[in-house]
Design a protein around this motif. Structure first.
Motif, PDB file in Angstrom:
ATOM      1  N   SER A   4       0.824  -1.210   0.000  1.00 21.74           N
ATOM      2  CA  SER A   4       0.000   0.000   0.000  1.00 21.74           C
ATOM      3  C   SER A   4       0.859   1.261   0.000  1.00 21.74           C
ATOM      4  CB  SER A   4      -0.953   0.001   1.202  1.00 21.74           C
ATOM      5  OG  SER A   4      -0.211  -0.131   2.381  1.00 21.74           O
ATOM      6  N   ASP A   5       2.190   1.123   0.221  1.00 19.46           N
ATOM      7  CA  ASP A   5       3.074   2.291   0.166  1.00 19.46           C
ATOM      8  C   ASP A   5       3.612   2.551  -1.235  1.00 19.46           C
ATOM      9  OD1 ASP A   5       2.833   2.526   2.893  1.00 19.46           O
ATOM     10  OD2 ASP A   5       4.598   1.287   3.307  1.00 19.46           O
ATOM     11  N   LEU A   6       3.310   1.670  -2.177  1.00 17.60           N
ATOM     12  CA  LEU A   6       3.879   1.815  -3.519  1.00 17.60           C
ATOM     13  C   LEU A   6       3.343   3.065  -4.199  1.00 17.60           C
ATOM     14  CD1 LEU A   6       3.534  -1.882  -4.760  1.00 17.60           C
ATOM     15  CD2 LEU A   6       5.629  -0.730  -3.995  1.00 17.60           C
ATOM     16  N   LYS A   7       4.138   3.575  -5.147  1.00 20.61           N
ATOM     17  CA  LYS A   7       3.667   4.698  -5.966  1.00 20.61           C
ATOM     18  C   LYS A   7       2.742   4.163  -7.068  1.00 20.61           C
ATOM     19  CE  LYS A   7       7.825   7.406  -5.184  1.00 20.61           C
ATOM     20  NZ  LYS A   7       8.721   6.258  -4.862  1.00 20.61           N
ATOM     21  N   PHE A   8       2.111   5.098  -7.793  1.00 21.16           N
ATOM     22  CA  PHE A   8       1.037   4.696  -8.707  1.00 21.16           C
ATOM     23  C   PHE A   8       1.459   3.632  -9.724  1.00 21.16           C
ATOM     24  CE2 PHE A   8      -1.688   4.846 -12.380  1.00 21.16           C
ATOM     25  CZ  PHE A   8      -2.932   4.729 -11.791  1.00 21.16           C
ATOM     26  N   SER A  10       3.744   1.430  -9.749  1.00 21.44           N
ATOM     27  CA  SER A  10       3.968   0.109  -9.140  1.00 21.44           C
ATOM     28  C   SER A  10       2.649  -0.507  -8.692  1.00 21.44           C
ATOM     29  CB  SER A  10       4.907   0.236  -7.935  1.00 21.44           C
ATOM     30  OG  SER A  10       6.079   0.922  -8.302  1.00 21.44           O
ATOM     31  N   LYS A  11       1.753   0.368  -8.211  1.00 16.93           N
ATOM     32  CA  LYS A  11       0.446  -0.149  -7.764  1.00 16.93           C
ATOM     33  C   LYS A  11      -0.352  -0.770  -8.901  1.00 16.93           C
ATOM     34  CE  LYS A  11      -0.894   2.796  -3.921  1.00 16.93           C
ATOM     35  NZ  LYS A  11      -1.928   3.748  -3.539  1.00 16.93           N
ATOM     36  N   THR A  12      -0.237  -0.216 -10.116  1.00 19.32           N
ATOM     37  CA  THR A  12      -1.013  -0.805 -11.225  1.00 19.32           C
ATOM     38  C   THR A  12      -0.627  -2.275 -11.401  1.00 19.32           C
ATOM     39  OG1 THR A  12       0.536  -0.205 -12.978  1.00 19.32           O
ATOM     40  CG2 THR A  12      -1.204   1.401 -12.486  1.00 19.32           C
ATOM     41  N   ILE A  13       0.622  -2.600 -11.083  1.00 20.42           N
ATOM     42  CA  ILE A  13       1.100  -3.970 -11.278  1.00 20.42           C
ATOM     43  C   ILE A  13       0.918  -4.832 -10.013  1.00 20.42           C
ATOM     44  CG2 ILE A  13       3.173  -5.354 -11.791  1.00 20.42           C
ATOM     45  CD1 ILE A  13       4.051  -2.747 -13.421  1.00 20.42           C
ATOM     46  N   HIS A  14       1.195  -4.249  -8.867  1.00 17.26           N
ATOM     47  CA  HIS A  14       1.230  -5.058  -7.641  1.00 17.26           C
ATOM     48  C   HIS A  14       0.098  -4.793  -6.657  1.00 17.26           C
ATOM     49  CE1 HIS A  14       5.183  -6.519  -8.725  1.00 17.26           C
ATOM     50  NE2 HIS A  14       5.598  -5.282  -8.902  1.00 17.26           N
ATOM     51  N   GLY A  15      -0.626  -3.675  -6.832  1.00 18.89           N
ATOM     52  CA  GLY A  15      -1.581  -3.253  -5.811  1.00 18.89           C
ATOM     53  C   GLY A  15      -2.630  -4.318  -5.509  1.00 18.89           C
ATOM     54  N   GLY A  16      -2.689  -4.747  -4.263  1.00 19.40           N
ATOM     55  CA  GLY A  16      -3.689  -5.730  -3.831  1.00 19.40           C
ATOM     56  C   GLY A  16      -3.461  -7.134  -4.365  1.00 19.40           C
ATOM     57  N   SER A  66      -6.786  -0.411  -4.847  1.00 20.36           N
ATOM     58  CA  SER A  66      -5.423   0.086  -4.692  1.00 20.36           C
ATOM     59  C   SER A  66      -5.147   1.292  -5.592  1.00 20.36           C
ATOM     60  CB  SER A  66      -4.444  -1.050  -5.002  1.00 20.36           C
ATOM     61  OG  SER A  66      -3.140  -0.545  -5.108  1.00 20.36           O
ATOM     62  N   ILE A  67      -5.488   1.205  -6.880  1.00 18.92           N
ATOM     63  CA  ILE A  67      -5.114   2.294  -7.796  1.00 18.92           C
ATOM     64  C   ILE A  67      -5.957   3.544  -7.594  1.00 18.92           C
ATOM     65  CG2 ILE A  67      -4.025   0.844  -9.543  1.00 18.92           C
ATOM     66  CD1 ILE A  67      -6.582   0.959 -11.189  1.00 18.92           C
ATOM     67  N   GLU A  68      -7.129   3.422  -6.978  1.00 20.58           N
ATOM     68  CA  GLU A  68      -7.948   4.619  -6.693  1.00 20.58           C
ATOM     69  C   GLU A  68      -7.720   5.117  -5.257  1.00 20.58           C
ATOM     70  OE1 GLU A  68      -9.512   6.747  -8.295  1.00 20.58           O
ATOM     71  OE2 GLU A  68     -10.265   5.906 -10.157  1.00 20.58           O
ATOM     72  N   ASN A  69      -6.731   4.576  -4.575  1.00 24.15           N
ATOM     73  CA  ASN A  69      -6.472   4.953  -3.173  1.00 24.15           C
ATOM     74  C   ASN A  69      -7.714   4.793  -2.300  1.00 24.15           C
ATOM     75  OD1 ASN A  69      -3.867   5.497  -3.851  1.00 24.15           O
ATOM     76  ND2 ASN A  69      -4.133   7.722  -3.956  1.00 24.15           N
ATOM     77  N   LYS A 248      -2.550  -3.548 -15.494  1.00 22.53           N
ATOM     78  CA  LYS A 248      -1.094  -3.630 -15.289  1.00 22.53           C
ATOM     79  C   LYS A 248      -0.295  -2.745 -16.244  1.00 22.53           C
ATOM     80  CE  LYS A 248      -1.410  -8.119 -13.163  1.00 22.53           C
ATOM     81  NZ  LYS A 248      -0.710  -8.010 -11.878  1.00 22.53           N
ATOM     82  N   THR A 249      -0.902  -2.325 -17.355  1.00 24.60           N
ATOM     83  CA  THR A 249      -0.192  -1.417 -18.263  1.00 24.60           C
ATOM     84  C   THR A 249      -0.872  -0.049 -18.348  1.00 24.60           C
ATOM     85  OG1 THR A 249      -1.427  -2.288 -20.151  1.00 24.60           O
ATOM     86  CG2 THR A 249       0.733  -3.277 -19.724  1.00 24.60           C
ATOM     87  N   LEU A 250      -1.783   0.218 -17.420  1.00 21.57           N
ATOM     88  CA  LEU A 250      -2.528   1.484 -17.471  1.00 21.57           C
ATOM     89  C   LEU A 250      -1.594   2.694 -17.553  1.00 21.57           C
ATOM     90  CD1 LEU A 250      -5.253   3.046 -17.208  1.00 21.57           C
ATOM     91  CD2 LEU A 250      -4.884   3.040 -14.735  1.00 21.57           C
ATOM     92  N   HIS A 251      -0.569   2.703 -16.718  1.00 20.72           N
ATOM     93  CA  HIS A 251       0.306   3.876 -16.645  1.00 20.72           C
ATOM     94  C   HIS A 251       1.089   4.107 -17.930  1.00 20.72           C
ATOM     95  CE1 HIS A 251       2.360   0.307 -15.350  1.00 20.72           C
ATOM     96  NE2 HIS A 251       3.532   0.897 -15.295  1.00 20.72           N
TER      97      HIS A 251
END
Ligand code: PLP
Length: 384
Positions: A4-8, A10-16, A66-69, A248-251
């Protein structure tokens, strides 16, 4: 480091996300099952029936949160079914104040389905907080905003509207489909519910129809989950898998959508045969300052009106396009062109439509991630 500390990016790939419990699969398996074996009645491993929950959908829902905080994600069969669940929080007699140039399908759902059940919707420009406040009364329960708006690309100040919602004890829901969480995170700005047609940028490959809600508050999440399970418009396992893969490739996709969007908006603005171009990245866009403060970039959605401004002028251009595909929808890797008056916004009466600027000649582009020079050459030959 906690996920949950990852930046955006990284979160697209790993969040949750965690490797699957059974064999350590890095991508969650597509749990194509309706039901789950129980050892004794109620003795299950967290899943009993796939309307209530499915592990592939859970993986997607955790990624969405995760990606929407947010804290809780809910994945639906479509964007409209996600909106449908929000409106079902209301009861007859309640009122909603909404953006006037919103997605045509949202307008149709509000007016033609929910007004029958005694819920009243007010549609208005949402630039003035005083004007919004004047529409709020004791029956108002929900503020519904879409920003940037579709197709006029108006930008609404989410933080200011959230302030009004707090003051009057209303829910604020934001349709974040056009921006995606890469550009803007409404929960951080004070919204209660963020909604997506994940069909668009989140999925990103024009291969699913999926909807999403994300909230922070547990009580609100429980109510929405109850409605989702009771009404049943859930996202299936295959679509959950595809949407998760898209996220996972949104960013990287969004970065290119924004770069290409800027180049094409500037090309159109300089074109002698084009009149108005609507894109929030322009400094003279009426809401540019708000866009600058609440968005991280300006996206790849652009609307424009060719000179001449007739229905036929617009149709001629969209029919000539070869790299842009004439189609409904947006947010995929491929560039699409649409004619709102006859396509996405045909369900809104002409007089109502034109009040918000959706004239007969308006063309909407969803700029994809191809080479910008190919897209510009295609527009050049079509505009002539
Ligand atoms: C497409 C869209 C919707 C509806 O979503 P579906 O997935 O088509 O049901 C809602 N809002 C916006 C802004 C959209 O573009």
């Amino acid at each position: 480091m906690s996920k949950s500390d990852l930046k955006f990016n990284s979160k697209t790939i790993h969040g949750g996300q965690q490797p699957d419990a059974a064999y350590g699969a890095v991508m969650p398996p597509i749990y194509q099952t309706s039901t789950y074996a129980q050892s004794t009645p109620g003795g299950h491993k967290g899943y009993e029936y796939s309307r209530s929950a499915n592990p592939t959908r859970t993986a997607l829902e955790n990624a969405l949160a995760s990606i929407e905080n947010g804290t809780y994600g809910l994945a639906f069969a479509s964007g409209l079914s996600a909106i449908d669940a929000i409106i079902k929080l209301l009861t007859p007699g309640d009122e909603v104040v909404s953006t006037n140039d919103l997605y045509g399908g949202s307008y149709r759902l509000f007016k033609q389905v929910f007004e029958k059940f005694g819920i009243t919707f007010h549609f208005m420009g949402m630039q003035s907080m005083d004007a919004i406040e004047a529409k709020i009364n004791a029956k108002t329960k929900l503020l519904w905003i879409e920003t940037p708006t579709n197709p006029m690309m108006n930008v609404i100040d989410i933080k200011a509207v959230a302030g009004l919602a707090k003051k009057h004890d209303l829910l604020l829901a934001v349709d974040n489909t056009f921006a995606s969480p890469y550009l803007q995170r409404p929960l951080d700005l004070g919204a209660d519910i963020v909604m997506h047609s994940a069909t668009k940028y989140l999925g990103g490959h024009s291969d699913v129809v999926v909807g999403a809600l994300v909230v922070k508050d547990k009580e609100l999440a429980d109510k929405l989950y109850f409605i989702q399970n009771a009404s049943g418009a859930v996202c299936g396992p295959m679509d959950s898998f595809l949407t998760l893969r898209g996220i996972k490739t949104l960013h990287v996709r969004m970065q290119r959508h924004c770069e290409n969007g800027k180049l094409i908006a500037e090309y159109l603005a300089d074109h002698p045969k084009i009149g108005k171009v609507y894109w929030p990245g322009f400094e003279d866009h009426p809401n540019h300052q708000i866009a600058k403060s609440q968005m991280d970039d300006y996206g790849g959605m652009i609307s424009f009106v060719p000179n001449g401004s007739s229905y036929e002028d617009a149709i001629k251009i969209v029919e000539k396009l070869k790299v842009f595909t004439l189609a409904e929808s947006l947010g995929g890797v491929e560039s699409l062109a649409g004619h709102p008056a006859s396509m996405t916004h045909a369900s809104i009466p002409k007089a109502e439509r034109e009040k918000s600027g959706v004239v007969d000649a308006l063309i909407r582009l969803s700029v994809g991630i191809e080479d910008a020079s190919d897209l510009i050459a295609d527009l050049e030959q079509a505009i002539g």
